[in-house]
Design an enzyme around this catalytic site. Sequence first.
Site, PDB file in Angstrom:
ATOM      1  CD  GLU A 156      -2.604  -1.207   2.670  1.00  0.00           C
ATOM      2  OE1 GLU A 156      -2.995  -0.104   3.096  1.00  0.00           O
ATOM      3  OE2 GLU A 156      -2.863  -2.291   3.226  1.00  0.00           O
ATOM      4  CE1 TYR A 157       6.358   4.648   2.215  1.00  0.00           C
ATOM      5  CE2 TYR A 157       4.318   5.871   2.521  1.00  0.00           C
ATOM      6  CZ  TYR A 157       5.704   5.809   2.540  1.00  0.00           C
ATOM      7  OH  TYR A 157       6.427   6.929   2.886  1.00  0.00           O
TER       8      TYR A 157
END
Length: 323
Positions: A156-157
């Site tokens: 997610e990053y």
Amino acid sequence: MAACLRPVFLALISLLMISSLTRSSEGAGIAVYWGQNGYEGSLEEACRSGNYDYVNIAFLVSFGSGQTPELNLAGHCIPSPCTFLSSQIEVCQSLGIKVLLSLGGGGAGAGRGPILASPEDARDVAAYLWNNYLGGQSDSRPLGAAVLDGIDFDIEYGSNLYWDDLARALSGYSTAERKVYLSAAPQCFFPDYYLDVAIRTGLFDFVWVQFYNNPPCQYGTSTGNADNLLNSWSNDWAPHPGVNKLFLGLPAAPEAAPSGGYIPPEVLINQILPVVQSYPKYGGVMLWSRFYDRNYSPAIRPYVNGDPLTYTTKSVKKSHAVA
């Protein structure tokens, strides 16, 4: 004549019983994330609860691009290594629970996050994971000697590049004797920015989609409207050519998802599960997280698998193991 047929009849009954027990290991189940709150109890306690079939140890937050890999298990062990978890992992596996290491999460830790610089870098990370968490050899295994069942991608990053290369490299370590399981936790907003290319390889055994903190494709907790969730499930994820087993990812409590998506157990049981279970790729439910799961998984577990016989055989097996 009847006496002659009796042994055949008994043999047939035995085969049917074996078949039902075999199906029990393949039926739908519950996955949970463990590791991001020191007050959630031990890994062994989570496994002995009898509520889960898959546990993702969360998270390896930073790695790749020359970074020193950083394992962050919040209040459980700071800093790593967390070698005391080795025996607990083995207990979980003895109960028939698959234990995976989850990559990524929602933050970068002290590093730059999960960033793969190239296909070669992805292969180097795969070798690191194999030697330090899976079936390889290393003098500095952060979780001790226990061999995890696989790797979960919760990206997610960081970067969205080369996750397909990492999946291929990890899959290449599978053998006839021991499979390396792969799972992915994409956001329900389709296609997922970070993981869609990787999922399209078809190498992921389990895809637990996060139907929470994503208003366009989650259950409307305040309105009671499930249209967005069910449309996303049926139109985007169920037909996805790379998905093998599809899980409904949910928050285990309202506070687990600040941007919404919590489904009360009775709504899930009566309105949502009957719909998603009708799809061939349905694999079960994923919960975020063990800390928030106070009463949710026990309430839904009897209904997660649409086959009561499958659930019963699994429950009996696990109740004996816990005792």
